[in-house]
Design a protein around this motif. Structure first.
Motif, mmCIF file in Angstrom:
data_model
loop_
_atom_site.group_PDB
_atom_site.id
_atom_site.type_symbol
_atom_site.label_atom_id
_atom_site.label_comp_id
_atom_site.label_asym_id
_atom_site.label_seq_id
_atom_site.Cartn_x
_atom_site.Cartn_y
_atom_site.Cartn_z
ATOM 1 N N ILE A 44 0.834 -1.211 0.000
ATOM 2 C CA ILE A 44 0.000 0.000 0.000
ATOM 3 C C ILE A 44 0.870 1.264 0.000
ATOM 4 O O ILE A 44 0.521 2.270 -0.612
ATOM 5 N N CYS A 45 2.012 1.231 0.686
ATOM 6 C CA CYS A 45 2.898 2.400 0.821
ATOM 7 C C CYS A 45 3.279 2.960 -0.548
ATOM 8 O O CYS A 45 3.688 2.219 -1.438
ATOM 9 N N VAL A 46 3.146 4.297 -0.690
ATOM 10 C CA VAL A 46 3.525 4.984 -1.928
ATOM 11 C C VAL A 46 4.744 5.889 -1.714
ATOM 12 O O VAL A 46 5.000 6.790 -2.503
ATOM 13 N N ALA A 47 5.472 5.660 -0.618
ATOM 14 C CA ALA A 47 6.702 6.402 -0.324
ATOM 15 C C ALA A 47 6.456 7.892 -0.120
ATOM 16 O O ALA A 47 7.293 8.717 -0.490
ATOM 17 N N ASP A 48 5.326 8.221 0.490
ATOM 18 C CA ASP A 48 5.025 9.626 0.801
ATOM 19 C C ASP A 48 6.102 10.233 1.711
ATOM 20 O O ASP A 48 6.514 11.375 1.516
ATOM 21 N N GLY A 49 6.533 9.499 2.706
ATOM 22 C CA GLY A 49 7.643 9.928 3.556
ATOM 23 C C GLY A 49 7.257 10.723 4.787
ATOM 24 O O GLY A 49 8.106 11.002 5.636
ATOM 25 N N ALA A 50 5.988 11.086 4.932
ATOM 26 C CA ALA A 50 5.577 11.893 6.085
ATOM 27 C C ALA A 50 5.796 11.152 7.401
ATOM 28 O O ALA A 50 6.126 11.766 8.421
ATOM 29 N N CYS A 51 5.634 9.859 7.376
ATOM 30 C CA CYS A 51 5.849 9.066 8.597
ATOM 31 C C CYS A 51 7.303 9.192 9.045
ATOM 32 O O CYS A 51 7.585 9.518 10.195
ATOM 33 N N LEU A 52 8.211 8.946 8.118
ATOM 34 C CA LEU A 52 9.644 8.983 8.423
ATOM 35 C C LEU A 52 10.079 10.375 8.857
ATOM 36 O O LEU A 52 10.836 10.539 9.821
ATOM 37 N N THR A 61 13.290 3.790 8.391
ATOM 38 C CA THR A 61 14.453 3.895 7.514
ATOM 39 C C THR A 61 13.994 3.608 6.084
ATOM 40 O O THR A 61 13.201 2.687 5.872
ATOM 41 N N TRP A 62 14.486 4.379 5.103
ATOM 42 C CA TRP A 62 14.145 4.100 3.703
ATOM 43 C C TRP A 62 14.816 2.815 3.232
ATOM 44 O O TRP A 62 15.979 2.579 3.545
ATOM 45 N N VAL A 63 14.082 2.030 2.464
ATOM 46 C CA VAL A 63 14.675 0.889 1.759
ATOM 47 C C VAL A 63 14.217 0.951 0.300
ATOM 48 O O VAL A 63 13.130 1.447 -0.001
ATOM 49 N N LYS A 74 10.318 2.146 0.210
ATOM 50 C CA LYS A 74 9.365 1.919 1.312
ATOM 51 C C LYS A 74 10.050 2.313 2.604
ATOM 52 O O LYS A 74 11.280 2.468 2.653
ATOM 53 N N VAL A 75 9.269 2.432 3.680
ATOM 54 C CA VAL A 75 9.860 2.710 4.988
ATOM 55 C C VAL A 75 9.867 1.439 5.831
ATOM 56 O O VAL A 75 8.836 0.803 6.032
ATOM 57 N N GLU A 76 11.054 1.089 6.304
ATOM 58 C CA GLU A 76 11.198 -0.072 7.181
ATOM 59 C C GLU A 76 11.154 0.412 8.627
ATOM 60 O O GLU A 76 11.890 1.337 8.982
ATOM 61 N N ILE A 92 -1.024 10.376 9.754
ATOM 62 C CA ILE A 92 -0.494 11.219 8.684
ATOM 63 C C ILE A 92 -0.357 10.495 7.356
ATOM 64 O O ILE A 92 -0.345 11.134 6.300
ATOM 65 N N CYS A 93 -0.262 9.186 7.358
ATOM 66 C CA CYS A 93 -0.048 8.459 6.096
ATOM 67 C C CYS A 93 -1.259 8.633 5.177
ATOM 68 O O CYS A 93 -2.383 8.306 5.557
ATOM 69 N N PRO A 94 -1.042 9.145 3.964
ATOM 70 C CA PRO A 94 -2.173 9.451 3.072
ATOM 71 C C PRO A 94 -2.882 8.209 2.536
ATOM 72 O O PRO A 94 -4.004 8.323 2.026
ATOM 73 N N VAL A 95 -2.248 7.049 2.644
ATOM 74 C CA VAL A 95 -2.863 5.831 2.100
ATOM 75 C C VAL A 95 -3.133 4.774 3.183
ATOM 76 O O VAL A 95 -3.426 3.616 2.877
ATOM 77 N N ASP A 96 -3.044 5.199 4.460
ATOM 78 C CA ASP A 96 -3.330 4.286 5.579
ATOM 79 C C ASP A 96 -2.533 2.980 5.501
ATOM 80 O O ASP A 96 -3.100 1.892 5.635
ATOM 81 N N ALA A 97 -1.244 3.122 5.289
ATOM 82 C CA ALA A 97 -0.390 1.940 5.153
ATOM 83 C C ALA A 97 0.181 1.459 6.480
ATOM 84 O O ALA A 97 0.823 0.409 6.522
ATOM 85 N N ILE A 98 -0.029 2.221 7.585
ATOM 86 C CA ILE A 98 0.638 1.904 8.856
ATOM 87 C C ILE A 98 -0.369 1.547 9.943
ATOM 88 O O ILE A 98 -1.403 2.202 10.103
ATOM 89 N N ASP A 99 -0.026 0.496 10.701
ATOM 90 C CA ASP A 99 -0.780 0.138 11.904
ATOM 91 C C ASP A 99 0.183 0.133 13.083
ATOM 92 O O ASP A 99 1.274 -0.441 12.990
HETATM 93 FE FE1 F3S Z 1 4.598 5.075 3.033
HETATM 94 FE FE2 F3S Z 1 2.608 6.272 4.256
HETATM 95 FE FE3 F3S Z 1 5.006 6.531 5.183
HETATM 96 S S1 F3S Z 1 2.882 6.121 2.054
HETATM 97 S S2 F3S Z 1 6.319 6.396 3.406
HETATM 98 S S3 F3S Z 1 3.863 4.616 5.060
HETATM 99 S S4 F3S Z 1 3.475 8.127 5.122
#
Ligand code: F3S
Ligand code: SF4
Length: 103
Positions: A44-52, A61-63, A74-76, A92-99
């Motif tokens: 699901i992650c689109v590498a938005d980067g706001a989480c990191l 960490t970026w991978v 992606k963010v590891e 903050i994740c725009p695509v709800d990729a994080i739990d």
């Molecule tokens: Fe990915 Fe969402 Fe972070 S798209 S980089 S998990 S803000």
């Protein structure tokens, strides 16, 4: 959005960069969920980067994930043990990729 019950609905298939990987995986197109306390759905992650950029304790960490259809980075959650359950990344994740299993 990431399935918050991934730990019962999926099988742990291995480890990458020190974090658990929950399948199914079929790289490079299907990468599964990475992490357990802080979990990122790589499919699901689109590498938005706001989480990191905004995590107060630098959990991520970026991978590189070349060939993945959603994004080639992606963010590891390599420092998920440092997480203080602030829920900023979840919100903050725009695509709800994080739990985050903190509440
Ligand atoms: Fe990915 Fe969402 Fe972070 S798209 S980089 S998990 S803000
Ligand atoms: Fe970082 Fe807060 Fe997300 Fe934990 S919940 S990974 S401390 S932003």
């Amino acid at each position: 959005a990431i399935d918050p019950n991934f730990d019962v609905n999926r099988e742990k298939v291995g480890e990458e960069n020190g974090v658990d990987v929950w399948g199914p995986v079929d790289p490079p197109e299907k990468l599964g969920i990475h992490g357990t306390h802080v979990a990122v759905d790589y499919d699901i992650c689109v590498a938005d980067g706001a989480c990191l950029e905004n995590c107060p304790v630098d959990v991520f960490t970026w991978v590189d994930t070349p060939g993945h259809p959603a994004s080639d980075e992606k963010v590891e959650p390599t420092r998920e043990d440092q997480c203080i359950d602030c829920m900023l990344c979840v919100d903050i994740c725009p695509v709800d990729a994080i739990d985050v299993d903190g509440s």
